[in-house]
Structures are given as C-alpha cells and as structure tokens.
Design a protein around this motif. Structure first.
Motif, PDB file in Angstrom:
ATOM      1  N   MET A  98       0.861  -1.181   0.000  1.00 18.42           N
ATOM      2  CA  MET A  98       0.000   0.000   0.000  1.00 18.42           C
ATOM      3  C   MET A  98       0.904   1.240   0.000  1.00 18.42           C
ATOM      4  N   ASP A  99       0.598   2.134  -0.864  1.00 13.83           N
ATOM      5  CA  ASP A  99       1.353   3.381  -0.967  1.00 13.83           C
ATOM      6  C   ASP A  99       1.077   4.249   0.262  1.00 13.83           C
ATOM      7  N   ILE A 100       2.068   4.989   0.686  1.00 15.31           N
ATOM      8  CA  ILE A 100       1.940   5.836   1.881  1.00 15.31           C
ATOM      9  C   ILE A 100       0.856   6.896   1.707  1.00 15.31           C
ATOM     10  N   ALA A 101       0.662   7.372   0.488  1.00 12.17           N
ATOM     11  CA  ALA A 101      -0.367   8.392   0.251  1.00 12.17           C
ATOM     12  C   ALA A 101      -1.760   7.842   0.526  1.00 12.17           C
ATOM     13  N   TRP A 102      -1.988   6.593   0.154  1.00 15.49           N
ATOM     14  CA  TRP A 102      -3.293   5.986   0.421  1.00 15.49           C
ATOM     15  C   TRP A 102      -3.490   5.770   1.912  1.00 15.49           C
ATOM     16  N   LEU A 103      -2.434   5.401   2.597  1.00 18.53           N
ATOM     17  CA  LEU A 103      -2.516   5.239   4.041  1.00 18.53           C
ATOM     18  C   LEU A 103      -2.824   6.583   4.711  1.00 18.53           C
ATOM     19  N   LEU A 104      -2.192   7.632   4.245  1.00 17.85           N
ATOM     20  CA  LEU A 104      -2.466   8.969   4.784  1.00 17.85           C
ATOM     21  C   LEU A 104      -3.908   9.390   4.508  1.00 17.85           C
ATOM     22  N   LEU A 105      -4.426   9.027   3.346  1.00 19.36           N
ATOM     23  CA  LEU A 105      -5.816   9.352   3.016  1.00 19.36           C
ATOM     24  C   LEU A 105      -6.771   8.632   3.971  1.00 19.36           C
ATOM     25  N   VAL A 106      -6.467   7.392   4.295  1.00 16.00           N
ATOM     26  CA  VAL A 106      -7.294   6.641   5.244  1.00 16.00           C
ATOM     27  C   VAL A 106      -7.211   7.270   6.631  1.00 16.00           C
ATOM     28  N   ILE A 107      -6.000   7.642   7.049  1.00 15.99           N
ATOM     29  CA  ILE A 107      -5.831   8.281   8.360  1.00 15.99           C
ATOM     30  C   ILE A 107      -6.602   9.598   8.426  1.00 15.99           C
ATOM     31  N   ALA A 108      -6.523  10.384   7.359  1.00 19.87           N
ATOM     32  CA  ALA A 108      -7.268  11.648   7.325  1.00 19.87           C
ATOM     33  C   ALA A 108      -8.773  11.391   7.412  1.00 19.87           C
ATOM     34  N   GLY A 109      -9.216  10.343   6.748  1.00 17.97           N
ATOM     35  CA  GLY A 109     -10.636   9.993   6.812  1.00 17.97           C
ATOM     36  C   GLY A 109     -11.064   9.556   8.199  1.00 17.97           C
ATOM     37  N   LEU A 110     -10.174   8.876   8.912  1.00 18.87           N
ATOM     38  CA  LEU A 110     -10.492   8.438  10.270  1.00 18.87           C
ATOM     39  C   LEU A 110     -10.444   9.585  11.270  1.00 18.87           C
ATOM     40  N   MET A 111      -9.719  10.633  10.935  1.00 20.63           N
ATOM     41  CA  MET A 111      -9.623  11.777  11.846  1.00 20.63           C
ATOM     42  C   MET A 111     -10.862  12.670  11.799  1.00 20.63           C
ATOM     43  N   GLU A 112     -11.579  12.633  10.694  1.00 22.50           N
ATOM     44  CA  GLU A 112     -12.751  13.509  10.572  1.00 22.50           C
ATOM     45  C   GLU A 112     -13.795  13.274  11.654  1.00 22.50           C
ATOM     46  N   PRO A 113     -14.185  12.035  11.939  1.00 24.58           N
ATOM     47  CA  PRO A 113     -15.158  11.856  13.027  1.00 24.58           C
ATOM     48  C   PRO A 113     -14.625  12.318  14.380  1.00 24.58           C
ATOM     49  N   CYS A 114     -13.306  12.277  14.549  1.00 24.56           N
ATOM     50  CA  CYS A 114     -12.712  12.729  15.814  1.00 24.56           C
ATOM     51  C   CYS A 114     -12.938  14.215  16.018  1.00 24.56           C
ATOM     52  N   TRP A 115     -12.656  15.020  14.968  1.00 21.25           N
ATOM     53  CA  TRP A 115     -12.851  16.463  15.171  1.00 21.25           C
ATOM     54  C   TRP A 115     -14.322  16.846  15.154  1.00 21.25           C
ATOM     55  N   VAL A 116     -15.151  16.060  14.491  1.00 22.09           N
ATOM     56  CA  VAL A 116     -16.589  16.327  14.559  1.00 22.09           C
ATOM     57  C   VAL A 116     -17.093  16.081  15.982  1.00 22.09           C
ATOM     58  N   TYR A 117     -16.593  15.009  16.594  1.00 25.01           N
ATOM     59  CA  TYR A 117     -16.969  14.704  17.977  1.00 25.01           C
ATOM     60  C   TYR A 117     -16.531  15.822  18.921  1.00 25.01           C
ATOM     61  N   THR A 118     -15.277  16.259  18.795  1.00 25.59           N
ATOM     62  CA  THR A 118     -14.806  17.320  19.692  1.00 25.59           C
ATOM     63  C   THR A 118     -15.530  18.636  19.429  1.00 25.59           C
ATOM     64  N   MET A 119     -15.931  18.849  18.182  1.00 26.91           N
ATOM     65  CA  MET A 119     -16.684  20.073  17.878  1.00 26.91           C
ATOM     66  C   MET A 119     -18.051  20.030  18.557  1.00 26.91           C
ATOM     67  N   GLU A 120     -18.700  18.886  18.519  1.00 27.07           N
ATOM     68  CA  GLU A 120     -19.990  18.761  19.197  1.00 27.07           C
ATOM     69  C   GLU A 120     -19.842  18.944  20.700  1.00 27.07           C
ATOM     70  N   ARG A 121     -18.784  18.381  21.262  1.00 25.50           N
ATOM     71  CA  ARG A 121     -18.555  18.483  22.703  1.00 25.50           C
ATOM     72  C   ARG A 121     -18.149  19.896  23.137  1.00 25.50           C
ATOM     73  N   SER A 122     -17.666  20.712  22.191  1.00 21.39           N
ATOM     74  CA  SER A 122     -17.229  22.065  22.550  1.00 21.39           C
ATOM     75  C   SER A 122     -18.393  23.013  22.810  1.00 21.39           C
ATOM     76  N   GLU A 123     -19.606  22.576  22.479  1.00 22.45           N
ATOM     77  CA  GLU A 123     -20.812  23.388  22.699  1.00 22.45           C
ATOM     78  C   GLU A 123     -20.653  24.778  22.089  1.00 22.45           C
ATOM     79  N   HIS A 124     -20.534  24.805  20.766  1.00 24.47           N
ATOM     80  CA  HIS A 124     -20.358  26.051  20.007  1.00 24.47           C
ATOM     81  C   HIS A 124     -19.091  26.791  20.422  1.00 24.47           C
ATOM     82  N   PHE A 125     -18.037  26.037  20.665  1.00 20.66           N
ATOM     83  CA  PHE A 125     -16.722  26.560  21.040  1.00 20.66           C
ATOM     84  C   PHE A 125     -16.740  27.323  22.358  1.00 20.66           C
TER      85      PHE A 125
END
Length: 80
Positions: free
Chosen positions: A1-28
């Motif tokens: 697997m090329d490193i770029a594809w692995l990075l794309l998967v990691i970036a995709g997995l990070m999106e739910p993480c920041w969405v979760y923290t954004m929800e928990r921030s209660e409008h920052f």
C-alpha cells in the motif's frame, strides 16, 4: 500500500474525531474541546494535503466523498 493511500485513510479516520470534539465544545464555549477541534482539523487537513500531492486532488476527493456517502447511508440505516 502506498503511503499516500494510508495517509488518506488516516485523514478519513480523523474527521469523526474532530466532529466529535466540535460537538462536545458546545459552540466553542468549552476551551479544551475547542482547542482540540482546531488542532485536529489542522492536522487532518495537513495529512490530507500531503496525500493529495501523490494521489491527486480529484481522486482523493472522490474517495473521500464516497466514504462520506457510505457512512451517511450506514448511519441512516442504523438510525431508523
């Protein structure tokens, strides 16, 4: 697997993480979650930009859009 594809998967997995923290921030209003959100977004976009240099913006965006669409479909199925 090329490193770029692995990075794309990691970036995709990070999106739910920041969405979760954004929800928990209660409008920052909660500084710790707001800071975590900003940091996760910056890192996520940085990783995504590195992946897009090798894969290409169009293909990386198509893969990301397909991932979002499939997650949305699965979420709707589980929700109801």
């Amino acid at each position: 697997m090329d490193i770029a594809w692995l990075l794309l998967v990691i970036a995709g997995l990070m999106e739910p993480c920041w969405v979760y923290t954004m929800e928990r921030s209660e409008h920052f209003r909660r500084p710790s979650y707001a800071l975590a959100t900003v940091l996760l977004i910056v890192v996520d976009l940085g990783i995504l930009s590195v992946a897009m240099q090798d894969i290409g913006a169009q293909l990386a965006e198509a893969v990301d859009a397909a991932r979002i669409a499939s997650c949305g479909t699965n979420r709707q199925t589980v929700k109801y």
